[in-house]
Write an enzyme that holds these catalytic residues in place. Structure first.
Site, PDB file in Angstrom:
ATOM      1  N   LYS A 219       3.109  -0.202   1.684  1.00  0.00           N
ATOM      2  CA  LYS A 219       4.394  -0.802   1.330  1.00  0.00           C
ATOM      3  C   LYS A 219       5.091   0.139   0.356  1.00  0.00           C
ATOM      4  O   LYS A 219       4.587   0.416  -0.729  1.00  0.00           O
ATOM      5  CB  LYS A 219       4.179  -2.170   0.683  1.00  0.00           C
ATOM      6  CG  LYS A 219       5.492  -2.808   0.246  1.00  0.00           C
ATOM      7  CD  LYS A 219       5.290  -4.228  -0.203  1.00  0.00           C
ATOM      8  CE  LYS A 219       6.608  -4.826  -0.661  1.00  0.00           C
ATOM      9  NZ  LYS A 219       6.471  -6.218  -1.058  1.00  0.00           N
ATOM     10  N   ARG A 229      15.864  -9.689  -1.864  1.00  0.00           N
ATOM     11  CA  ARG A 229      15.786 -10.176  -3.254  1.00  0.00           C
ATOM     12  C   ARG A 229      16.937 -11.121  -3.545  1.00  0.00           C
ATOM     13  O   ARG A 229      16.784 -12.056  -4.331  1.00  0.00           O
ATOM     14  CB  ARG A 229      15.736  -8.992  -4.225  1.00  0.00           C
ATOM     15  CG  ARG A 229      14.414  -8.236  -4.071  1.00  0.00           C
ATOM     16  CD  ARG A 229      14.188  -7.194  -5.142  1.00  0.00           C
ATOM     17  NE  ARG A 229      13.101  -6.290  -4.731  1.00  0.00           N
ATOM     18  CZ  ARG A 229      12.930  -5.066  -5.180  1.00  0.00           C
ATOM     19  NH1 ARG A 229      13.773  -4.548  -6.066  1.00  0.00           N
ATOM     20  NH2 ARG A 229      11.932  -4.330  -4.748  1.00  0.00           N
ATOM     21  N   LYS A 241       9.556  -1.105  -9.130  1.00  0.00           N
ATOM     22  CA  LYS A 241       8.234  -1.410  -8.574  1.00  0.00           C
ATOM     23  C   LYS A 241       7.432  -0.151  -8.247  1.00  0.00           C
ATOM     24  O   LYS A 241       6.433  -0.216  -7.529  1.00  0.00           O
ATOM     25  CB  LYS A 241       8.399  -2.306  -7.339  1.00  0.00           C
ATOM     26  CG  LYS A 241       9.043  -3.659  -7.664  1.00  0.00           C
ATOM     27  CD  LYS A 241       8.921  -4.650  -6.511  1.00  0.00           C
ATOM     28  CE  LYS A 241       9.468  -6.013  -6.915  1.00  0.00           C
ATOM     29  NZ  LYS A 241       9.271  -7.035  -5.853  1.00  0.00           N
ATOM     30  N   GLU A 257      -4.369   4.177   1.756  1.00  0.00           N
ATOM     31  CA  GLU A 257      -4.187   2.750   1.438  1.00  0.00           C
ATOM     32  C   GLU A 257      -4.667   1.873   2.598  1.00  0.00           C
ATOM     33  O   GLU A 257      -5.372   0.883   2.397  1.00  0.00           O
ATOM     34  CB  GLU A 257      -2.707   2.445   1.174  1.00  0.00           C
ATOM     35  CG  GLU A 257      -2.185   2.870  -0.194  1.00  0.00           C
ATOM     36  CD  GLU A 257      -2.573   1.885  -1.297  1.00  0.00           C
ATOM     37  OE1 GLU A 257      -3.317   0.928  -1.018  1.00  0.00           O
ATOM     38  OE2 GLU A 257      -2.141   2.090  -2.446  1.00  0.00           O
ATOM     39  N   LYS A 272       5.603  -0.843   5.886  1.00  0.00           N
ATOM     40  CA  LYS A 272       6.867  -1.476   5.500  1.00  0.00           C
ATOM     41  C   LYS A 272       7.656  -0.569   4.577  1.00  0.00           C
ATOM     42  O   LYS A 272       7.073  -0.048   3.616  1.00  0.00           O
ATOM     43  CB  LYS A 272       6.543  -2.783   4.779  1.00  0.00           C
ATOM     44  CG  LYS A 272       7.741  -3.504   4.225  1.00  0.00           C
ATOM     45  CD  LYS A 272       7.310  -4.686   3.408  1.00  0.00           C
ATOM     46  CE  LYS A 272       8.556  -5.313   2.785  1.00  0.00           C
ATOM     47  NZ  LYS A 272       8.241  -6.352   1.846  1.00  0.00           N
ATOM     48  N   SER A 298      14.836  -6.509   5.291  1.00  0.00           N
ATOM     49  CA  SER A 298      16.172  -7.074   5.107  1.00  0.00           C
ATOM     50  C   SER A 298      17.268  -6.007   5.147  1.00  0.00           C
ATOM     51  O   SER A 298      18.299  -6.196   5.806  1.00  0.00           O
ATOM     52  CB  SER A 298      16.240  -7.854   3.795  1.00  0.00           C
ATOM     53  OG  SER A 298      15.921  -7.027   2.693  1.00  0.00           O
ATOM     54  N   TYR A 337      14.137 -10.109  11.071  1.00  0.00           N
ATOM     55  CA  TYR A 337      15.161 -11.149  10.955  1.00  0.00           C
ATOM     56  C   TYR A 337      16.039 -11.182  12.207  1.00  0.00           C
ATOM     57  O   TYR A 337      16.858 -12.080  12.363  1.00  0.00           O
ATOM     58  CB  TYR A 337      16.041 -10.889   9.726  1.00  0.00           C
ATOM     59  CG  TYR A 337      15.212 -10.783   8.464  1.00  0.00           C
ATOM     60  CD1 TYR A 337      14.762 -11.930   7.815  1.00  0.00           C
ATOM     61  CD2 TYR A 337      14.828  -9.541   7.955  1.00  0.00           C
ATOM     62  CE1 TYR A 337      13.957 -11.832   6.687  1.00  0.00           C
ATOM     63  CE2 TYR A 337      14.033  -9.430   6.826  1.00  0.00           C
ATOM     64  CZ  TYR A 337      13.594 -10.583   6.196  1.00  0.00           C
ATOM     65  OH  TYR A 337      12.794 -10.491   5.090  1.00  0.00           O
TER      66      TYR A 337
HETATM   67  C1  PBG Z   1       7.640  -9.471  -2.169  1.00  0.00           C
HETATM   68  C2  PBG Z   1       8.246  -9.031  -0.909  1.00  0.00           C
HETATM   69  C3  PBG Z   1       9.366  -8.234  -0.728  1.00  0.00           C
HETATM   70  C4  PBG Z   1       9.597  -8.192   0.626  1.00  0.00           C
HETATM   71  C5  PBG Z   1       8.597  -8.925   1.254  1.00  0.00           C
HETATM   72  N1  PBG Z   1       7.754  -9.431   0.301  1.00  0.00           N
HETATM   73  C6  PBG Z   1      10.273  -7.608  -1.711  1.00  0.00           C
HETATM   74  C7  PBG Z   1       9.757  -6.653  -2.670  1.00  0.00           C
HETATM   75  O1  PBG Z   1       8.608  -6.215  -2.623  1.00  0.00           O
HETATM   76  O2  PBG Z   1      10.525  -6.319  -3.568  1.00  0.00           O
HETATM   77  C8  PBG Z   1      10.757  -7.492   1.271  1.00  0.00           C
HETATM   78  C9  PBG Z   1      11.154  -7.996   2.598  1.00  0.00           C
HETATM   79  C10 PBG Z   1      12.490  -7.587   3.050  1.00  0.00           C
HETATM   80  O3  PBG Z   1      13.234  -6.803   2.434  1.00  0.00           O
HETATM   81  O4  PBG Z   1      12.866  -8.091   4.122  1.00  0.00           O
HETATM   82  N2  PBG Z   1       6.541  -8.787  -2.617  1.00  0.00           N
END
Ligand code: PBG
Length: 346
Positions: A219, A229, A241, A257, A272, A298, A337
């Site tokens: 990720k 968010r 993050k 990982e 991701k 997203s 989505y």
């Molecule tokens: C939370 C999480 C996130 C997403 C999925 N789980 C956001 C982040 O890590 O800041 C993002 C999903 C998306 O953007 O569609 N840990």
């Protein structure tokens, strides 16, 4: 001019020398594109409803559907409407959904205790959806960001550092709560070290050997999570993050990982975001026999929707092409989505 071409498939490379002068024939690849029938016959990659995992955003209340400005066409749903949405998706062939609760700000805290509330929004949603649709596979995120007052995925120390092991204790509580509510897969998306093994052990100890782990293995610290968010109403009060999510510059680390998560007992490995990271998906495909999931996030959705709304491109077609590419790269499952827009074209 003869030329040597190396073909490769998953297990081996082989090469053949092609000499059009000996064949004395032009190579006409277009023959296999001549008609719809032939194109269908030689199509290498297929998208099916079974490939899709649909995220649903949950809010308290009844008959509530609240639009998300940055994600046109996507709404936050109260549990009753989420059940209805899940049923519609399942009727159309989708086998899995993933749940994201939008929390009342008053329930957020530094300790994130709401994350394992057995009667909280997420627990109730899991129970109701599994009750109404026992054959649908239900997943939920395991990470603290909806529940912490500062918006990070873990517990913060005095200097704002995100504490690995203290966070894992919370993730275990959260996973057990979800398992008791009837979840099929817990989906740790926090990127703490060692969490998959710790969650597996805790689930097994409590008799939840049948609950799977869908690990967000690679990720990345991506700028494409912005609309998400907004959807879950999570703002970072400090920092970013990058001390736990991965640097977009790295690929060997992603494979490392994923290998660790696999060793620790992950059943499905995720990359991701998806479409900017097809190289990672392809490399992971060569490394693992586990199913690979990719999260078409997203920002990937919103960019296309914005261009679609401006009349600059055909959104549904771009989504279809994008998901096909993600699958071609080697993903088995795609969190997206755009599911309904793509289902319309299947
Ligand atoms: C939370 C999480 C996130 C997403 C999925 N789980 C956001 C982040 O890590 O800041 C993002 C999903 C998306 O953007 O569609 N840990």
């Amino acid at each position: 001019m003869p030329f040597t071409h190396t073909f490769s498939n998953k297990s081996k490379d082989f090469s053949m020398t092609i000499d059009p002068r000996i064949l004395n024939l032009p190579i006409r690849l277009r023959r296999n594109r001549k008609s719809e029938a032939i194109r269908k016959m030689v199509q290498e990659t297929h998208l099916t409803p079974h490939d899709l995992v649909c995220p649903l955003f949950l809010v308290e209340g009844e008959k509530k559907h609240i639009p998300i400005a940055s994600m046109p066409g996507i709404e936050r749903l109260s549990v009753d409407l989420a059940v209805r949405e899940a049923k519609e998706l399942h009727d159309r062939g989708v086998q899995s959904i993933v749940l994201f609760p939008v929390l009342d700000p008053q329930l957020k805290s530094a300790e994130a205790t709401e994350a394992w509330n057995e009667n909280g929004l997420l627990a109730r949603a899991i129970r109701e959806i599994k009750f109404a649709l026992p054959n649908l596979c239900v997943m939920a995120d395991v990470a603290l960001d909806p529940y912490t007052s500062h918006g990070h995925d873990g517990i913060a120390g005095e200097n704002g550092e995100i504490l690995n092991d203290a966070t894992i204790d919370c993730l275990i509580q959260m996973s057990l709560m979800q398992a008791r509510a009837g979840i099929d897969f817990v989906a740790p998306s926090d990127m703490m070290d060692g969490r998959v093994g710790a969650i597996r052990e805790a689930l097994d100890d409590e008799g939840f050997q049948g609950v799977g782990i869908m690990a967000y293995s690679a990720k990345y610290a991506s700028s494409l999570y912005g609309p998400f968010r907004e959807a879950v109403d999570v703002k970072l009060n400090f920092g970013d993050k990058r001390t736990y999510q991965m640097d977009p510059a790295n690929s060997r680390e992603a494979l490392f990982e994923a290998a660790l998560d696999e060793e620790e007992g992950a059943d499905i490995l995720m990359v991701k975001p998806a479409s900017l990271y097809l190289d990672i998906i392809a490399k992971l495909r060569d490394q693992t026999k586990r199913p690979i999931a990719a999260y078409h996030v997203s920002g990937e959705y919103s960019m296309v929707m914005a261009a679609h709304q401006a009349g600059w491109l055909n959104g549904p077609k771009v989504f279809h092409e994008t998901l096909l590419s993600i699958k071609r790269a080697g993903a088995d499952l795609i969190f997206t989505y755009a599911a309904k827009q793509v289902l319309d074209q299947m």
